[in-house]
Design a protein around this motif. Structure first.
Motif, PDB file in Angstrom:
ATOM      1  N   CYS A  98     171.470 -32.782 -60.965  1.00 13.36           N
ATOM      2  CA  CYS A  98     172.881 -33.140 -60.907  1.00 13.36           C
ATOM      3  C   CYS A  98     173.473 -33.120 -62.298  1.00 13.36           C
ATOM      4  O   CYS A  98     172.832 -33.545 -63.235  1.00 13.36           O
ATOM      5  N   ARG A 121     179.637 -32.210 -62.258  1.00 18.79           N
ATOM      6  CA  ARG A 121     179.803 -32.034 -60.818  1.00 18.79           C
ATOM      7  C   ARG A 121     180.278 -33.324 -60.172  1.00 18.79           C
ATOM      8  O   ARG A 121     181.087 -33.330 -59.267  1.00 18.79           O
ATOM      9  N   SER A 175     168.602 -25.072 -55.733  1.00 21.10           N
ATOM     10  CA  SER A 175     169.774 -25.925 -55.518  1.00 21.10           C
ATOM     11  C   SER A 175     171.063 -25.269 -56.011  1.00 21.10           C
ATOM     12  O   SER A 175     172.145 -25.533 -55.482  1.00 21.10           O
ATOM     13  N   LYS A 176     170.948 -24.382 -57.016  1.00 16.78           N
ATOM     14  CA  LYS A 176     172.159 -23.722 -57.514  1.00 16.78           C
ATOM     15  C   LYS A 176     172.754 -22.825 -56.418  1.00 16.78           C
ATOM     16  O   LYS A 176     173.952 -22.863 -56.143  1.00 16.78           O
ATOM     17  N   ARG A 207     174.243 -24.896 -53.689  1.00 19.51           N
ATOM     18  CA  ARG A 207     175.533 -25.470 -54.104  1.00 19.51           C
ATOM     19  C   ARG A 207     176.644 -24.409 -53.993  1.00 19.51           C
ATOM     20  O   ARG A 207     177.746 -24.680 -53.533  1.00 19.51           O
ATOM     21  N   ASN A 218     167.277 -31.985 -53.005  1.00 20.89           N
ATOM     22  CA  ASN A 218     168.385 -31.061 -53.305  1.00 20.89           C
ATOM     23  C   ASN A 218     169.518 -31.231 -52.299  1.00 20.89           C
ATOM     24  O   ASN A 218     170.697 -31.303 -52.655  1.00 20.89           O
ATOM     25  N   ILE A 229     173.427 -32.517 -53.093  1.00 24.13           N
ATOM     26  CA  ILE A 229     174.562 -31.625 -52.842  1.00 24.13           C
ATOM     27  C   ILE A 229     175.492 -32.233 -51.787  1.00 24.13           C
ATOM     28  O   ILE A 229     176.722 -32.208 -51.921  1.00 24.13           O
ATOM     29  N   GLU A 267     177.438 -35.060 -53.495  1.00 28.77           N
ATOM     30  CA  GLU A 267     178.436 -34.547 -54.446  1.00 28.77           C
ATOM     31  C   GLU A 267     179.663 -33.986 -53.754  1.00 28.77           C
ATOM     32  O   GLU A 267     180.778 -34.089 -54.260  1.00 28.77           O
ATOM     33  N   HIS A 268     179.439 -33.345 -52.593  1.00 26.77           N
ATOM     34  CA  HIS A 268     180.549 -32.630 -51.957  1.00 26.77           C
ATOM     35  C   HIS A 268     181.077 -33.332 -50.709  1.00 26.77           C
ATOM     36  O   HIS A 268     181.838 -32.738 -49.943  1.00 26.77           O
TER      37      HIS A 268
END
Ligand SMILES: NC(=O)C1=CN([C@@H]2O[C@H](COP(=O)(O)OP(=O)(O)OC[C@H]3O[C@@H](n4cnc5c(N)ncnc54)[C@H](O)[C@@H]3O)[C@@H](O)[C@H]2O)C=CC1
Ligand SMILES: CC(=O)[C@H](N)C(=O)O
Length: 370
Positions: free
Chosen positions: A20, A24, A107-108, A111, A150, A154, A157-158
């Motif tokens: 993280c 973000r 994870s990238k 995301r 992961n 994510i 975060e979102h």
């Protein structure tokens, strides 16, 4: 709770997490500025409630994902449900709606998929199941634990609504077995079970800590006709149906008296959709048992023989699988799911057998016709 205090907690968490970045979280926080939407304690509806959600299914090419995508697409529209996996989809799946490659360990990439597709619900189906997990503990740890981390980060975060299935395998030999209640001792002896208890606890932690809309159902063994199981202890039951129709004989790797909770796939997928749609305020818990039927190999054989009297079964018990099954419950207590979001199963053993035989026989006739 003051919003800034919560955000500070979120930023602290993001800074200490391996993947993280503070940036973000700040971006997530911007979306929150007018309310405590993403990381607040108010447990908001995280998807656009007036609109259809945009759903991503990870591990979607396994036993359950394609069926769930079909159900969700009927409800929310074809293009609002994206299947993903690390394997190449068969043609019929590829042509039936959006499919993308997604490795949950990257994870990238995950995301990017969430951001670029404006995902609001994430159904996390990727996993290594019980039998495969005991054969490859390192892989199970990576996929079921690192991958889950992961996904949780994510999703938090979102501001996603996150569904992660758990399993009867999250109970162990010291749990009450008939039935296993919602809340009891959970000391599973498989890496699969340990990773699923971890998922339940981490998801609930993220819910309380960051307001993540985490939802988890403990599935029984799932029985399906047109998708193959992916390496679990309950796979014998699905295999027995196919063998019964195709060859009339089957070698079972569990003892004939091994009673386990089972569920027809339509009940499982309907439960998942109904639970995903349940208003957050009706959910007194974030992890629920769901139950349908329970049977032993012997019960299943008896039921199958009503339609296929010539069916021959032999037993060659696999000691690893038998030990796993002996530590699992015989039934799940699902009163909380009935009370909070109206869960009710439709398929008992005889209905399940009738439906499976119809599907498998029709599938075989169609295959022969082409
Ligand atoms: N099928 C069942 O009887 C039950 C299933 N569940 C849970 O439901 C979920 C779905 O189960 P199934 O469809 O049966 O599983 P499955 O084993 O059939 O499919 C899992 C999928 O995950 C994918 N996968 C593996 N590593 C991945 C990675 N690194 N990135 C992305 N995808 C990856 C695989 O390619 C596979 O398609 C799992 O979490 C499982 O634990 C829970 C209880 C019962
Ligand atoms: C019950 C499950 O979680 C799965 N089918 C397995 O047997 O591992």
């Amino acid at each position: 709770m003051p919003v800034m205090q919560l955000l500070r907690g979120a930023v602290k968490h993001a800074g200490s997490g391996p993947r993280c970045s503070v940036q973000r979280v700040i971006s997530a926080a911007r979306g929150v500025s007018s309310s405590s939407r993403h990381f607040g304690r108010t447990h908001p509806q995280s998807c656009a409630d007036t609109d259809h959600p945009k759903v991503l299914i990870t591990g979607g090419l396994g036993q359950l994902g394609v069926g769930l995508a079909k159900l969700l697409r009927r409800r929310f529209g074809k293009n609002n449900v994206i299947l993903s996996d690390i394997r190449k989809p068969p043609n019929h799946v590829y042509h039936n709606g959006p499919f993308i490659f997604s490795d949950i360990l990257d994870s990238k990439n995950l995301r990017e998929i969430v951001v670029n597709n404006n995902i609001s619900w994430l159904v996390h189906y990727s996993a290594v199941l019980s039998a495969v997990g005991e054969n490859n503990v390192a892989l199970a740890k990576e996929v079921n634990i690192t991958g889950l981390h992961n996904i949780l980060d994510i999703a938090a975060e979102h501001g996603l609504r996150l569904f992660v299935p758990s399993t009867i395998g999250a109970f162990g030999p010291s749990s009450p077995r008939d039935p296993a209640p919602e809340l009891c001792v959970q000391r599973p002896r498989t890496i699969y079970g340990v990773s699923k208890v971890h998922a339940e606890l981490m998801g609930e932690y993220y819910h309380h800590r960051y307001g993540l809309d985490f939802r988890c159902l403990r599935y029984p063994g799932i029985i399906s006709a047109d998708s193959q199981p992916g390496g679990g202890t309950t796979d014998y039951a699905v295999q027995m149906f196919h063998a019964a129709v195709k060859t009339g004989c089957f070698e079972c790797n569990l003892r004939s008296d091994t009673r386990l909770p089972m569920m027809y796939i339509d009940d499982c997928l309907r439960a998942t959709l109904e639970f995903l749609e349940a208003p957050a305020e009706s959910l007194l818990s974030r992890t629920y048992n769901i139950n349908a039927t329970s049977f032993t190999p012997h019960d299943l054989v008896r039921e199958l023989q009503k339609a296929l009297p010539g069916l021959k079964i032999t037993y060659n018990v696999d000691p690893v699988l038998q030990a796993i099954a002996d530590g699992w419950p015989m039934a799940l207590e699902d009163g909380a799911a009935q009370r909070d979001w109206g869960w009710k199963h439709e398929y008992d053993l005889s209905e399940l057998v009738r439906t499976m035989l119809t599907h498998i026989s029709t599938g075989n006739q169609l295959a022969q016709a082409y």
